[in-house]
Design a protein around this motif. Structure first.
Motif, mmCIF file in Angstrom:
data_model
loop_
_atom_site.group_PDB
_atom_site.id
_atom_site.type_symbol
_atom_site.label_atom_id
_atom_site.label_comp_id
_atom_site.label_asym_id
_atom_site.label_seq_id
_atom_site.Cartn_x
_atom_site.Cartn_y
_atom_site.Cartn_z
ATOM 1 N N VAL A 156 -31.253 84.027 9.537
ATOM 2 C CA VAL A 156 -30.463 83.580 10.693
ATOM 3 C C VAL A 156 -31.087 84.088 11.996
ATOM 4 O O VAL A 156 -31.141 83.364 12.997
ATOM 5 N N VAL A 159 -34.061 81.891 12.777
ATOM 6 C CA VAL A 159 -33.587 80.605 13.289
ATOM 7 C C VAL A 159 -33.178 80.739 14.758
ATOM 8 O O VAL A 159 -33.526 79.907 15.595
ATOM 9 N N ALA A 163 -34.787 78.847 17.961
ATOM 10 C CA ALA A 163 -33.926 77.839 18.573
ATOM 11 C C ALA A 163 -33.466 78.229 19.970
ATOM 12 O O ALA A 163 -32.872 77.415 20.670
ATOM 13 N N PRO A 419 -32.998 73.999 12.213
ATOM 14 C CA PRO A 419 -31.928 74.668 11.454
ATOM 15 C C PRO A 419 -31.459 73.853 10.263
ATOM 16 O O PRO A 419 -31.204 74.413 9.189
ATOM 17 N N VAL A 447 -26.734 79.026 8.417
ATOM 18 C CA VAL A 447 -27.777 78.188 9.012
ATOM 19 C C VAL A 447 -27.272 76.754 9.155
ATOM 20 O O VAL A 447 -27.545 76.086 10.159
ATOM 21 N N VAL A 450 -25.153 76.630 12.161
ATOM 22 C CA VAL A 450 -25.966 76.569 13.371
ATOM 23 C C VAL A 450 -26.415 75.135 13.628
ATOM 24 O O VAL A 450 -26.316 74.617 14.745
ATOM 25 N N ALA A 451 -26.922 74.466 12.574
ATOM 26 C CA ALA A 451 -27.386 73.080 12.740
ATOM 27 C C ALA A 451 -26.247 72.179 13.187
ATOM 28 O O ALA A 451 -26.419 71.330 14.081
ATOM 29 N N SER A 499 -36.424 76.616 14.203
ATOM 30 C CA SER A 499 -35.305 77.055 13.383
ATOM 31 C C SER A 499 -34.413 78.033 14.048
ATOM 32 O O SER A 499 -34.100 79.044 13.647
#
Length: 499
Positions: A156, A159, A163, A419, A447, A450-451, A499
């Motif tokens: 995480v 990512v 990101a 992500p 994750v 998050v996406a 990510s």
């Protein structure tokens, strides 16, 4: 300088720190309350189930490796033992799980910080953290001496670093690469994840410098570990169990009449032993690999060669079984796979005794004197037993989160593509390499959240992005644009997010 002159300066520093802390809490008061509630749940978990959940043989192998640092020739790379080694001076598994519960809170904090930085409204950012902070499965996982909590935090964090900017700089790529290397040294499934991240960044035409830095930062620590492994075990590798795992995956479909293996691989063919899950072939006494001299891991390379031949000869059968096992994640009612596992709702009343094994006594002597049978302690255990029925992320809800992330990957690839790709890699990768396990699904959840969060259109100022008394929709000042980095600097135009 007179000794007294430093005191006013320290007082002013402390006052500024209190002011900034108060301002930060004021801007994020809703999440502060949520985080405090999540922390309270973790305190209840520690009070309700002392000292910690210990699994034979994984937990004890990790603890033993922490005392005698060396590359494991089985399923346990060095990343988690390094964390345990850092905590060795405390000689307490209670301290270990307390640190892991703090890691769970840190994971939620990272998800929230990224969502707010990407201009999500408060409610959206908080909602993205709810599964990792409140799902009872995460409470159980953090309370076990297992590598998963550290693995989740590292992934995480990687990512979030990639990101954070619209176009990540080489410096961000360096940090993310090191985090992914740490994840791969904690669970080897992150090795293909590192390759996936590099591929997605390359397809999105990220600066070649950032891609190269990410790849090197990820591969150099792994190469160093592989060399250490070679010096210890006589062959350069990251694991001595990957071939055995993939061989077990093929035992659900391999037909040696189709595969036609050479004579040296024929003893690895299915021998009529039937178990309820692919991973059980690793341990089944009657499985063909366990009937060979020297133990299963002595045949790791042969097992890998057999598995690759079986997959090449029966690719559709392999994909069918991977798809079928992956789909278990989306069931409304959790399915025990393998049947001996507890897929959910694992908080119960009782005492979980430890096996009478020499390694248990050795680890109790060398690592932690508080190692013992976990027991339920009411009323804290009673609270968790009731709570877990309400706080469980059902399979269809996970599917909806992944679908929202997929939509974001298509419509807003600069925000959500990486992500989402990482989440799907975490979901499918373990099944493709060995088998499905509900425990392996948990790293997918934050994750995927998050996406899904980054798939949502950013809030505009004045459209629900402010908390009362806050300063705007972002974690920083409202003047900062999405492309601003953690220090507020604007990246050069040739970088890209990931990510």
């Amino acid at each position: 300088m007179p000794a007294g002159l430093g005191v006013p300066a320290l007082g002013r520093t402390a006052a500024r720190l209190r002011t900034r802390t108060g301002a930060l809490l004021s801007r994020h008061r809703t999440f502060a309350v949520v985080l405090a509630l999540a922390a309270a749940l973790r305190v209840v978990t520690m009070l309700g189930y002392p000292p910690a959940r210990l699994y034979w043989y994984d937990s004890f192998t990790y603890l033993d490796n922490a005392v005698h640092l060396r590359p494991s020739s089985t399923f346990h790379p060095i990343g988690y033992p390094l964390l345990l080694r850092a905590l060795l001076p405390f000689h307490s598994v209670t301290v270990v799980v307390a640190v892991q519960h703090a890691m769970g809170l840190a994971t939620g904090l990272i998800v929230y910080a990224l969502a707010r930085h990407k201009k999500l409204p408060v409610w959206g950012a908080v909602l993205a953290t709810v599964p990792v902070l409140f799902d009872a499965s995460f409470l159980r996982l953090e309370h076990a001496v297992l590598s998963d909590t550290l693995f989740i935090l590292l992934v995480v964090a990687a990512v979030a670093v990639l990101a954070w900017r619209e176009r990540p700089s080489p410096r961000c790529a360096l940090v993310a690469g090191l985090l992914l290397a740490g994840a791969a040294l904690t669970r080897t499934i992150a090795l293909p994840l590192l390759l996936l991240v590099v591929l997605v960044l390359a397809l999105r035409r990220v600066s070649w410098r950032a891609v190269v830095v990410l790849a090197l930062a990820g591969m150099v620590p792994l190469a160093g570990y592989a060399a250490w492994y070679g010096a210890t075990h006589g062959k350069v590798a990251l694991s001595g169990a990957d071939g055995v795992a993939l061989w077990a995956r093929t035992m659900t479909f391999a037909d040696c009449a189709v595969v036609q293996p050479p004579p040296e691989l024929t003893p690895l063919c299915p021998n009529g032993t039937v178990v309820d899950a692919a991973s059980e072939y690793v341990w089944a006494p009657g499985a063909s690999i366990n009937l060979l001299p020297g133990g299963r891991f002595a045949h790791n390379e042969r097992a890998r060669e057999f598995a690759l031949r079986a997959i090449a000869a029966q690719p559709l059968d392999y994909l069918r079984d991977v798809f079928a096992d992956t789909a278990i994640a989306f069931r409304w009612t959790p399915v025990a796979h393998p049947a001996r596992t507890v897929p959910a709702f694992g908080f119960a009343r009782g005492i979980w005794s430890l096996p009478d094994q020499p390694l248990v006594a050795e680890v109790r002597r060398t690592y932690a004197s508080d190692i013992g049978a976990m027991r339920s302690a009411g009323p804290h255990a009673d609270v968790l037993i009731a709570y877990q029925r309400l706080a469980y992320l059902r399979g269809p809800v996970l599917a909806a989160i992944l679908l929202l992330g997929a939509a974001g990957a298509v419509l807003r690839p600069g925000r959500a593509a990486l992500p989402w790709a990482v989440a799907m890699g975490l979901l499918v990768g373990p099944v493709a390499a060995l088998d499905f396990d509900h425990r392996y699904v948990l790293p997918v959840v934050p994750v995927a959240c998050v996406a899904a969060a980054l798939a949502v259109r950013p809030a505009r100022p004045g459209k629900g992005g402010k908390e009362k008394g806050g300063r705007g929709v972002g974690v920083g000042s409202p003047e900062r644009q999405e492309a601003a980095g953690p220090q507020g600097d604007r990246p050069p135009p040739h970088h890209l997010t990931a990510s």
